[in-house]
Design an enzyme around this catalytic site. Sequence first.
Site, PDB file in Angstrom:
ATOM      1  CE  LYS A  76       2.801  13.242  -0.328  1.00 13.12           C
ATOM      2  NZ  LYS A  76       2.111  13.247  -1.631  1.00 13.12           N
ATOM      3  CB  SER A 122       2.043   9.381  -2.542  1.00 13.48           C
ATOM      4  OG  SER A 122       1.985  10.781  -2.796  1.00 13.48           O
ATOM      5  CB  SER A 174      -0.584  11.906  -4.273  1.00 11.01           C
ATOM      6  OG  SER A 174      -0.034  10.866  -5.031  1.00 11.01           O
TER       7      SER A 174
END
Lengths: 98, 497
Positions: free
Chosen positions: B80, B155, B179
Amino acid sequence: MPGITREEVAHLARLARLELSGEELDHFATQLDDIIGAVARVSEVADQDVPPTSHPLPLTNVMRADEVRPSLTPEQALSGAPAQEQQRFKVPQILGED
Amino acid sequence: MMDIVKLTAAEIAGKIASGELTAVEVTEAHLARIAAVDEKVNAFLHVDREGALAQARAVDAKRERGEKLGPLAGVPLALKDIFTTKNMPTTVGSKILEGWLPPYDATLVEKLRAADIVVLGKTNMDEFAMGSSTENSAYGPTGNPWDLTRIPGGSGGGSSAALASYEAPLAIGTDTGGSIRQPAAVTGTVGVKPTYGAVSRYGMVAFSSSLDQGGPCARTVLDAALLHEVIAGHDPMDSTSIDAPVPAVVEAARNGSVQGMRVGVVKQFRGEGYQAGVLQRFDESVELLKELGAEIVELDCPSFDLALSAYYLIAPSECSSNLARFDGLRYGLRTGDDGSRSAEEVTSLTREAGFGAEVKRRIMLGTYALSSGYYDAYYGSAQKVRTLITRDFEKAFEQVDVIVSPTTPTTAFPIGERADDPMAMYLADLCTIPTNLAGNAAMSLPCGLAPEDNLPVGLQIIAPALQDDRLYKVGAAVEAAFVARWGHPLLEEAPSL
């Protein structure tokens, strides 16, 4: 709770250092009002004798020995700077002309 | 080629260790898969082709020299874009950090490298991890591999989409309000939010410091456990890092069982706003747990009803403070510096130009909640709710070993559907948020497809703080039973890209 006015949003934007457009001020005033209206329920517990929790861990100061260790070089620290001069961050004027 | 990318991380590591595959072959297969499908999926913001191949070659050389390889050596991973990577772009999905090359690696990244895991690149995300759909990325939304017109969750949508589209067998996410778990649920993959403080936050760009937690994403429970073991552990660079041994998560994942366990079902985790097919699959999961030998206990956690409200005051408050560092002075974007403007004016113009709508909305919300006159009513009260939620969990865990719930109230919704309705968007985090507020551990794993739309449903398992191994013990048992029932892993039902 009182509704959030456009003027209030403009004040918040100044505090938060966001140069919002007029259109954004209108948009956010409506949305913030909706969101605050929805989340204001938390105050229902405010009268109760409940201690606040700011963090899930019982935090204590973590100390280490004060020893000199390698760190970023000046070049590395400045590598992302939008502007630099004489190994320093170059920033716009802090004080006004007067 | 397709065969390699369909292997699990554990299988890849085994084949590399035995010499059946080289790390370079595995990395090339995944790079080729990314080249073939990522234009459609948009899971990656940056692919580090050369770096990944160099790391793979180093693993192969190590093996040839007869050196001992770690349990995930040579396995590719999608990271990420919220973790700093030395000399590799780190944007946090924001324009304000476009092109930024951090001068250091996050602790988690150092650990991945030390374990010889091959970092393929950085994955797409909601800007500063604020969102439930990956639509808030400044670099365009990610598509859900099950249906590219739908959201992959947020997210960490890029990380989960990379797994579901076979672009990587492992990924890293961060979970502030769900997330990791929420994208796992809507993409049919596995995601774990470890106990708060279990994985270092050093070098992870802060959104809400008392909630943010990095963790593993994978296609199987065992793979998640193997990655969990690599990234967890005490870090002297992070003052909120727990100085305690990492629970034996891999052992737990290899010995899945719920026999004799007490499993809690919380009354508050169903009702209005839940899709019928999600509840149907959840009820079947509870039946399955019973069949596997668990005892089901009904729980009442009344303060969970206030969790979403508390979260959407606490997280924006911490974000308004954390994001003050993006001032256009030391790194990142600077706008409007024409020589006539003050630093304050340049900062305001830079933040206006660099932040997207959701980030601005939360900064404004946090600034309001923390402002004089409102602090006690909003932020102070939210912190009291946090205490009540923690107490509800404590009481619950006196009666049960783990709690289960749906991970998300609905399956993946169409891109754009909730884009301009923040409260509707925030509802996606309904089941995941209590855990972030209390700091305990949770996992999401697939429990079937919702009958009405044939999209994946996630089962959430919640364990007390520092008992992360329970997630894997229960998760592995549930996964094995489901795969036996379906005859194959759920992801095999996804349309091919």
